[in-house]
Design an enzyme around this catalytic site. Structure first.
Site, PDB file in Angstrom:
ATOM      1  CE  LYS A 200      -5.839  -8.881  -2.453  1.00 14.99           C
ATOM      2  NZ  LYS A 200      -5.949  -8.231  -1.158  1.00 14.99           N
TER       3      LYS A 200
ATOM      4  CE  LYS B 179     -11.510  -3.395  -0.488  1.00 15.02           C
ATOM      5  NZ  LYS B 179     -12.215  -3.764   0.734  1.00 15.02           N
TER       6      LYS B 179
ATOM      7  CE  LYS C 253      -4.458  -1.605   1.216  1.00 12.52           C
ATOM      8  NZ  LYS C 253      -5.691  -1.470   1.983  1.00 12.52           N
TER       9      LYS C 253
HETATM   10  P1  TYM Z   1     -10.196  -6.372   3.258  1.00 13.84           P
HETATM   11  O1  TYM Z   1     -11.247  -5.357   3.504  1.00 13.84           O
HETATM   12  O2  TYM Z   1      -9.117  -6.040   2.304  1.00 13.84           O
HETATM   13  O3  TYM Z   1     -10.781  -7.750   2.777  1.00 13.84           O
HETATM   14  C1  TYM Z   1     -11.852  -8.366   3.416  1.00 13.84           C
HETATM   15  C2  TYM Z   1     -11.698  -9.859   3.522  1.00 13.84           C
HETATM   16  O4  TYM Z   1     -11.736 -10.470   2.232  1.00 13.84           O
HETATM   17  C3  TYM Z   1     -10.581 -11.238   2.023  1.00 13.84           C
HETATM   18  N1  TYM Z   1     -10.202 -11.069   0.614  1.00 13.84           N
HETATM   19  C4  TYM Z   1     -10.002 -12.093  -0.222  1.00 13.84           C
HETATM   20  N2  TYM Z   1     -10.074 -13.414  -0.053  1.00 13.84           N
HETATM   21  C5  TYM Z   1      -9.810 -14.209  -1.114  1.00 13.84           C
HETATM   22  N3  TYM Z   1      -9.465 -13.720  -2.334  1.00 13.84           N
HETATM   23  C6  TYM Z   1      -9.367 -12.401  -2.551  1.00 13.84           C
HETATM   24  N4  TYM Z   1      -9.038 -11.929  -3.743  1.00 13.84           N
HETATM   25  C7  TYM Z   1      -9.648 -11.513  -1.460  1.00 13.84           C
HETATM   26  N5  TYM Z   1      -9.665 -10.159  -1.324  1.00 13.84           N
HETATM   27  C8  TYM Z   1     -10.014  -9.913  -0.045  1.00 13.84           C
HETATM   28  C9  TYM Z   1      -9.543 -10.664   2.959  1.00 13.84           C
HETATM   29  O5  TYM Z   1      -8.551 -11.608   3.272  1.00 13.84           O
HETATM   30  C10 TYM Z   1     -10.381 -10.297   4.158  1.00 13.84           C
HETATM   31  O6  TYM Z   1     -10.627 -11.416   4.970  1.00 13.84           O
HETATM   32  N6  TYM Z   1      -7.426  -5.805   7.355  1.00 13.84           N
HETATM   33  C11 TYM Z   1      -8.619  -6.421   6.829  1.00 13.84           C
HETATM   34  C12 TYM Z   1      -9.884  -5.931   7.500  1.00 13.84           C
HETATM   35  C13 TYM Z   1      -9.882  -6.058   8.979  1.00 13.84           C
HETATM   36  C14 TYM Z   1     -10.002  -7.265   9.715  1.00 13.84           C
HETATM   37  C15 TYM Z   1      -9.959  -6.882  11.091  1.00 13.84           C
HETATM   38  C16 TYM Z   1     -10.149  -8.609   9.355  1.00 13.84           C
HETATM   39  C17 TYM Z   1      -9.758  -5.058   9.870  1.00 13.84           C
HETATM   40  N7  TYM Z   1      -9.816  -5.535  11.143  1.00 13.84           N
HETATM   41  C18 TYM Z   1     -10.047  -7.837  12.101  1.00 13.84           C
HETATM   42  C19 TYM Z   1     -10.221  -9.553  10.382  1.00 13.84           C
HETATM   43  C20 TYM Z   1     -10.174  -9.160  11.734  1.00 13.84           C
HETATM   44  C21 TYM Z   1      -8.704  -6.080   5.352  1.00 13.84           C
HETATM   45  O7  TYM Z   1      -8.110  -5.174   4.865  1.00 13.84           O
HETATM   46  O8  TYM Z   1      -9.582  -6.831   4.656  1.00 13.84           O
END
Ligand code: TYM
Length: 333
Positions: A199, A202, A117
């Site tokens: 990956k 979004k 990032k």
């Molecule tokens: P974020 O918002 O980027 O993504 C949300 C969740 O979706 C999963 N994910 C994917 N899984 C499989 N293939 C993909 N292409 C893909 N893109 C996204 C991510 O692994 C995630 O589980 N830091 C976290 C958000 C967060 C969080 C937390 C998660 C904040 N606090 C506490 C768990 C516990 C994040 O950026 O996810």
């Protein structure tokens, strides 16, 4: 028989920094739904995390509300699970400050997501982007979560959370439950349709499928999905990353095994296979889209869900934070 044993607790969250994608559905939400009967679940819309990169305020507000509607439309039940918005529970920011004092600069510097990032947002590398994993640790530890269902890319952050918790417990005696990441066997890393080496994210509209995409858009994206120059539908991540990704999506959408899917498309070209994958995703997402639209028309209901969620979350979070204050030596409020 009534039991006094506490059900195991789950915490997870998604940032409202963009529309929800098929990646976040298959890597996370699908499992959140599956686990909600067996566990005591807390699911969050992590808007504090979203502002670690610049957001348009109106979009952020709209997406947080849409994300709540989509959580419910995907099958999360506010009667069973706590659904809430992170900024409504001030204990997250409070615990994050404290945990930051038990986290090493070096540990945060090694986080892959921070490195990526800070390249993507080279003109805006904020302290928030750097300390992002500390806030994530606070999210998880506030609820004494045993399990954190996430996609592969978040594993490193959950491991850091565990290290921070262990360190804190070591200094002050048992305070936090040590969480484990829960990574699905199928769908932990959905790849971009435009470039199967990256990956699905979004921020890449043509490479990703949004949960609210119209059927014609989903069909088009799968038709254009990058594959290879062979013709056989066969799972081989190294040699055939595009086809393997499509097979994963197909299996995660239909519940079939890879062997079943390979047999089903044996002797057929990629065209027919891509159409079938697109159709499977369209059918998977159709009820989600329809239910999301219905829910978004009922703002009063959504408000009641996030208010009640915040109330229940604050109760749990408050208990942990009070314990932490005691342990570090703050005078009780
Ligand atoms: P974020 O918002 O980027 O993504 C949300 C969740 O979706 C999963 N994910 C994917 N899984 C499989 N293939 C993909 N292409 C893909 N893109 C996204 C991510 O692994 C995630 O589980 N830091 C976290 C958000 C967060 C969080 C937390 C998660 C904040 N606090 C506490 C768990 C516990 C994040 O950026 O996810």
């Amino acid at each position: 028989m009534e039991s006094n044993v506490r059900k195991k607790r789950i915490f997870s969250g998604i940032q409202p920094s963009g529309e929800l994608t098929l990646g976040s559905y298959m890597g996370a939400i699908k499992n959140w739904v599956a686990l909600q009967d067996e566990y005591d679940c807390v699911y969050c819309i992590v808007d504090l995390h979203a502002i670690t990169v610049r957001q348009n305020p109106a979009d952020l507000r709209r997406r947080a509300m849409e994300q709540l509607a989509q959580y419910i439309a995907c099958g999360l039940d506010p009667e069973k699970s706590i659904l809430f918005i992170q900024s409504h529970v001030p204990q997250h920011a409070e615990l994050s400050w404290i945990l930051g004092c038990y986290t090493q600069f070096g540990e945060l510097s090694r986080m892959t997501q921070f490195k990526q990032k800070s390249q993507q947002h080279a003109d805006n590398i904020t302290a928030g982007l750097f300390t992002y994993p500390v806030l994530m640790a606070a999210d998880i530890l506030l609820y004494q979560a045993d399990l954190v269902p996430v996609g592969e890319d978040q594993k490193q952050h959950v491991e850091l959370c565990r290290d921070i918790a262990q360190r804190f417990n070591g200094v002050y005696s048992e305070t936090f439950v040590l969480p484990e990441p829960f990574i699905p066997k199928m769908g932990a890393r959905i790849m971009s349709l435009g470039n199967p080496m990256n990956k699905m994210s979004k921020s890449d509209p043509e490479g990703c499928v949004y949960l609210l995409d119209r059927p014609e858009d989903i069909r088009r994206k799968f038709k254009r999905a990058v594959t290879d120059s062979e013709t056989s539908v066969r799972f081989d991540k190294e040699a055939k990353p595009g086809i393997s990704n499509l097979l994963t999506i197909y299996c995660a959408s239909t519940g079939k095994t890879v062997e079943e899917a390979e047999a089903e498309f044996a002797g057929q070209g990629y065209g027919a296979f891509k159409t079938a994958v697109g159709d499977a995703v369209i059918e998977l997402m159709r009820p989600v889209r329809e239910e999301t639209e219905r829910l978004l028309a009922d703002k009063a209901y959504l408000e009641s869900v996030y208010r009640e969620g915040a109330r229940r979350a604050q109760y749990l979070a408050g208990k942990t934070l009070a314990k932490v204050h005691r342990k570090v030596g703050f005078i009780a409020r």
